[in-house]
Design an enzyme around this catalytic site. Sequence first.
Site, PDB file in Angstrom:
ATOM      1  N   ARG A  61       0.861  -1.189   0.000  1.00  0.00           N
ATOM      2  CA  ARG A  61       0.000   0.000   0.000  1.00  0.00           C
ATOM      3  C   ARG A  61       0.887   1.224   0.000  1.00  0.00           C
ATOM      4  O   ARG A  61       1.773   1.356   0.859  1.00  0.00           O
ATOM      5  CB  ARG A  61      -0.906   0.047   1.226  1.00  0.00           C
ATOM      6  N   HIS A  79      -7.440   0.819  -6.326  1.00  0.00           N
ATOM      7  CA  HIS A  79      -7.668   0.100  -5.067  1.00  0.00           C
ATOM      8  C   HIS A  79      -8.396  -1.215  -5.409  1.00  0.00           C
ATOM      9  O   HIS A  79      -9.578  -1.393  -5.074  1.00  0.00           O
ATOM     10  CB  HIS A  79      -8.487   0.974  -4.118  1.00  0.00           C
ATOM     11  N   GLN A 111     -10.344  -3.560  -2.842  1.00  0.00           N
ATOM     12  CA  GLN A 111     -11.621  -2.964  -2.412  1.00  0.00           C
ATOM     13  C   GLN A 111     -12.743  -3.336  -3.385  1.00  0.00           C
ATOM     14  O   GLN A 111     -13.883  -3.586  -2.982  1.00  0.00           O
ATOM     15  CB  GLN A 111     -11.460  -1.439  -2.331  1.00  0.00           C
ATOM     16  N   ASP A 157     -16.594   8.492  -1.360  1.00  0.00           N
ATOM     17  CA  ASP A 157     -15.291   8.319  -0.705  1.00  0.00           C
ATOM     18  C   ASP A 157     -14.917   9.670  -0.096  1.00  0.00           C
ATOM     19  O   ASP A 157     -15.533  10.695  -0.409  1.00  0.00           O
ATOM     20  CB  ASP A 157     -14.274   7.875  -1.782  1.00  0.00           C
ATOM     21  N   CYS A 182     -15.999   2.986   0.834  1.00  0.00           N
ATOM     22  CA  CYS A 182     -14.846   2.138   1.154  1.00  0.00           C
ATOM     23  C   CYS A 182     -14.422   2.285   2.613  1.00  0.00           C
ATOM     24  O   CYS A 182     -13.812   1.375   3.176  1.00  0.00           O
ATOM     25  CB  CYS A 182     -13.683   2.460   0.213  1.00  0.00           C
ATOM     26  N   ARG A 203     -14.038  -7.220   2.912  1.00  0.00           N
ATOM     27  CA  ARG A 203     -12.623  -6.992   2.567  1.00  0.00           C
ATOM     28  C   ARG A 203     -11.801  -8.237   2.927  1.00  0.00           C
ATOM     29  O   ARG A 203     -10.931  -8.665   2.184  1.00  0.00           O
ATOM     30  CB  ARG A 203     -12.047  -5.778   3.323  1.00  0.00           C
TER      31      ARG A 203
END
Length: 329
Positions: free
Chosen positions: A106, A133, A136, A229, A270, A315
Amino acid sequence: MDLKGRHFLTLKDFTPEEIQYLIDLAAEYKRKKKEGIAVDTLRGKNVALIFEKTSTRTRCSFEVAAHDLGMGTTYLDPSSSQIGKKESIADTARVLGSMFEGIEYRGFEQSIVEELAKYAGVPVWNGLTNEYHPTQMLADFLTIQEIFGDLKGRKLAYMGDARYNMGNSLMIACTKMGMHFAAGAPKRYFPEADLVAQCQEYANASGGSILLTEDPMEAAKDADVIYTDVWVSMGEPDRVWEERIKDLTPYRVTTELMGAAKDTAIFLHCLPAFHDLKTKIGKEIKDRYGLNEMEVTDEVFESPQSKVFQEAENRMHTIKAIMAATLGA
Ligand code: CP
Ligand code: NVA
């Protein structure tokens, strides 16, 4: 379906059938977890988890999923490794690739995770970059599939900064899977033209579509999923808050906006989300700009339409599927 040895850097690299396979595999792992069935078929293997940005969900998902699969984990945070400061990405990749069976990254540019993948010699998984991402996406699409029973033909409306990791990735995932992607944002927050053109090709093949509009109500109209987001992403400078608040407040997810979507529509995010004043940054923004909530109202976030915690749990199940498939569990 054999995904052993593959990297997981962006969904651009995966066919709709491969994406569907990973979602279904995650559903299977979720069922086994609930039933207490052991899945530790990767005993003796180890994975490295590199986090140059902070995380709750992604880190915990990788750790719990790896442990459930029987694997060991080593967490490397920005301050406790040599990565990028004293040692190049290529050298780091060769060192970690000699000790671990897989590497999660990440951080910042997509080019960094691509460089890691190029030199590691083991599967590399993108746990979020500025551009994408992808882990996700599988959690989001598993959630949509659980709720509606299918993906194809569904409309997902993304509100806010559509040119960053979440907007880009949702546009890719939707158009790959035959869904209708809409972005509601000021023009300069639309995804880059090259990516839109590429996704238009995915949509032509899958029966999906893309709508980029400055009108939030048009974006949300008849949607099955309303998604948003944070307005300022990790790694962006503090000074952008003022312009983001000005530019993106019209795209806040409110009860009125949810009303433009289908009656059966769900809300996804998310996370983390700024929907109240119970965070340090939330309080600071209140003091500086007088806002009580940002990208989503507390009313929508806490409503029955909000499926954000089901999404967050997913997730873990989807990350487990990605590691299992690419490591050949
Ligand atoms: N959604 C997500 O990636 O959350 P974290 O930043 O907590 O990992
Ligand atoms: N766009 C957000 C996503 C967090 C999961 C960020 O990059 O900070």
